[in-house]
Design a protein around this motif. Structure first.
Motif, short mmCIF file in Angstrom:
data_model
loop_
_atom_site.label_atom_id
_atom_site.label_comp_id
_atom_site.label_asym_id
_atom_site.label_seq_id
_atom_site.Cartn_x
_atom_site.Cartn_y
_atom_site.Cartn_z
N GLU A 47 4.83 39.86 79.85
CA GLU A 47 6.25 39.97 79.55
C GLU A 47 6.66 41.37 79.08
N ALA A 48 5.97 41.90 78.11
CA ALA A 48 6.32 43.22 77.57
C ALA A 48 6.19 44.31 78.63
N ASP A 49 5.12 44.24 79.44
CA ASP A 49 4.92 45.23 80.50
C ASP A 49 6.01 45.14 81.56
N ASN A 50 6.40 43.91 81.90
CA ASN A 50 7.45 43.72 82.89
C ASN A 50 8.79 44.27 82.39
N ILE A 51 9.14 43.95 81.14
CA ILE A 51 10.38 44.45 80.56
C ILE A 51 10.36 45.97 80.49
N ARG A 52 9.25 46.53 80.03
CA ARG A 52 9.12 47.99 79.90
C ARG A 52 9.32 48.68 81.25
N SER A 53 8.73 48.11 82.30
CA SER A 53 8.82 48.73 83.61
C SER A 53 10.25 48.69 84.17
N ILE A 54 10.95 47.58 83.95
CA ILE A 54 12.34 47.49 84.41
C ILE A 54 13.23 48.45 83.64
N VAL A 55 13.05 48.51 82.31
CA VAL A 55 13.83 49.41 81.47
C VAL A 55 13.62 50.87 81.91
N ALA A 56 12.35 51.24 82.12
CA ALA A 56 12.05 52.61 82.56
C ALA A 56 12.65 52.87 83.94
N GLY A 57 12.64 51.84 84.81
CA GLY A 57 13.21 51.98 86.14
C GLY A 57 14.71 52.18 86.12
N ARG A 58 15.38 51.55 85.16
CA ARG A 58 16.82 51.75 85.02
C ARG A 58 17.14 53.23 84.79
N MET A 59 16.40 53.83 83.88
CA MET A 59 16.65 55.23 83.58
C MET A 59 16.24 56.12 84.75
N ARG A 60 15.11 55.81 85.38
CA ARG A 60 14.61 56.64 86.47
C ARG A 60 15.52 56.59 87.69
N GLY A 89 -10.80 46.68 92.77
CA GLY A 89 -9.80 46.53 91.72
C GLY A 89 -8.78 47.65 91.79
N PHE A 90 -7.74 47.52 90.98
CA PHE A 90 -6.67 48.52 90.93
C PHE A 90 -6.42 48.88 89.47
N SER A 91 -5.93 50.09 89.24
CA SER A 91 -5.62 50.49 87.86
C SER A 91 -4.32 49.82 87.42
N LEU A 92 -4.31 49.36 86.18
CA LEU A 92 -3.11 48.73 85.62
C LEU A 92 -2.13 49.81 85.19
N SER A 93 -0.88 49.65 85.58
CA SER A 93 0.17 50.62 85.23
C SER A 93 0.80 50.19 83.91
N ARG A 94 0.53 50.94 82.84
CA ARG A 94 1.06 50.61 81.51
C ARG A 94 1.51 51.87 80.78
N LYS A 95 2.54 52.50 81.27
CA LYS A 95 3.06 53.71 80.64
C LYS A 95 3.97 53.33 79.48
N LYS A 96 3.66 53.85 78.31
CA LYS A 96 4.45 53.56 77.11
C LYS A 96 5.74 54.38 77.09
N LEU A 97 6.75 53.82 76.45
CA LEU A 97 8.00 54.53 76.25
C LEU A 97 8.01 55.12 74.84
N SER A 98 9.14 55.60 74.40
CA SER A 98 9.22 56.18 73.06
C SER A 98 9.00 55.10 72.00
N VAL A 99 8.71 55.51 70.80
CA VAL A 99 8.49 54.55 69.71
C VAL A 99 9.72 53.67 69.52
N GLU A 100 10.89 54.27 69.63
CA GLU A 100 12.13 53.51 69.48
C GLU A 100 12.23 52.40 70.53
N TRP A 101 11.95 52.74 71.79
CA TRP A 101 12.07 51.75 72.85
C TRP A 101 10.95 50.73 72.82
N GLU A 102 9.78 51.14 72.38
CA GLU A 102 8.70 50.15 72.23
C GLU A 102 9.08 49.11 71.18
N GLY A 103 9.77 49.56 70.15
CA GLY A 103 10.26 48.62 69.13
C GLY A 103 11.31 47.68 69.69
N LYS A 104 12.20 48.22 70.53
CA LYS A 104 13.24 47.39 71.14
C LYS A 104 12.64 46.36 72.09
#
Length: 336
Positions: free
Chosen positions: A184-197, A289-304
């Motif tokens: 869940e957290a990874d999916n949300i993070r990826s969509i949020v980052a995609g919005r900005m990108r 196998g494949f590498s897992l994509s888990r790029k972290k966002l800023s501390v503020e956004w990780e908290g959100k």
């Protein structure tokens, strides 16, 4: 730039004309040609790993998939499939890369959006089954023609098909579904980052909108994405249950770690034959196998994002939904 624009207009005009002529050929052929074989539809939330699942399963099976060249001829399968097969025969090898669902090259996997838009409205709006009757017949004929031209079953991926399950099953009796899920957290993070990108804003809506959110205004982008993902899977499982078709749920994380385990699970659950399942990377072109994509966002956004996961888990979105439409209606939930 002007020359490029002119060339683009010329090519677009030619493709439009070819599609018009090809559509007539398809219409005639689809009335007499009836291909057989399974139809595997890969669905799930945006940024959940559906494209990689599409690439792996198509590589592991003998099922035909729509590519970027074929997508130029959504109305003219008689032409598109022939050209696609010729180009695919020259393909150097499998590609496991994508950018927001887009894969480079003529033989790269395509979501085939224009093909589905022949029968469905844009934006993932759920259509009225009664009003959709004529399209059901046309779409069913087209899918059977596709299989006949390929001489085998098909596999395709489009996240908007997550809201079209009932109609797809009504048109295609061989339909089976692979539901892709991601942490869940990874999916949300990826969509949020995609919005900005892709949109340049965190509060700009992107991709498929679950019906529950069309009149719902949440405000906080991270919580909005959490609701997007959660409500979408609610709708998927509800439609699958109502349709009574074969389906299987797979994990993006497991696909990355043990692709052959996932391939066998899909094969067994959907009763679809796949290629070699021997361990290790071999002639089938599937890595171990494949590498897992888990790029972290800023501390503020990780908290959100953590807050959004907790907010969804507590059922806050459902309570918000029970209050009824928010001021501003549908446009209020889109944020531009």
């Amino acid at each position: 730039m002007k020359i490029r624009r002119v060339l683009k207009l010329i090519v677009g005009s030619i493709l439009k004309s070819v599609n018009i002529v090809g559509a007539l050929l398809d219409s005639l052929a689809s009335r007499v040609v009836r291909g057989k074989g399974p139809s595997v539809y890969i669905i799930g939330a945006p940024r959940s790993g559906t494209t990689l699942t599409f690439q792996v399963l198509s590589q592991a099976s003998d099922l035909a998939y729509p590519d970027n060249l074929m997508s130029r001829f959504p109305q003219a399968l008689c032409i598109g499939v022939g050209l696609s097969r010729a180009v695919r025969a020259m393909r150097a090898g499998p590609v496991y890369e994508s950018n927001h669902g887009r894969v480079r090259g003529f033989s790269g996997h395509s979501e085939f959006g224009a093909f589905w838009y022949q029968w469905f409205p844009r934006g993932g709006v759920i259509v009225n089954d009664m009003e959709w009757g004529m399209n059901k017949t046309k779409m069913g004929r087209k899918i059977r023609l596709w299989k006949a031209l390929e001489g085998r079953g098909i596999i395709c991926k489009n996240v908007y098909n997550s809201l079209r399950i009932r109609q797809i099953v009504a048109a295609d009796s061989e339909a089976r579904f692979v539901v892709v899920r991601r942490g869940e957290a990874d999916n949300i993070r990826s969509i949020v980052a995609g919005r900005m990108r892709m949109n340049g804003r965190y509060d700009a809506w992107r991709s498929v909108m679950p019906p529950q959110m069309r009149n719902l205004k949440i405000g906080d982008p991270a919580r909005e994405v959490a609701a997007q993902v959660g409500f979408l899977y609610d709708e998927i499982y509800s439609q699958l249950k109502a349709a009574g078709c074969r389906w299987v749920s797979v994990s993006y994380e497991e696909l990355c770690l043990e692709p052959r385990v996932v391939i066998k699970k899909v094969s067994d659950s959907l009763d679809v034959p796949f290629g070699t399942l021997n361990p290790g990377e071999g002639e089938d072109g599937i890595p171990g196998g494949f590498s897992l994509s888990r790029k972290k966002l800023s501390v503020e956004w990780e908290g959100k994002i953590a807050d959004a996961c907790d907010w969804w888990a507590k059922g806050s979105a459902y309570r918000l939904l029970e209050r009824g439409p928010s001021p501003g209606g549908e446009e209020g939930s889109r944020h531009g």
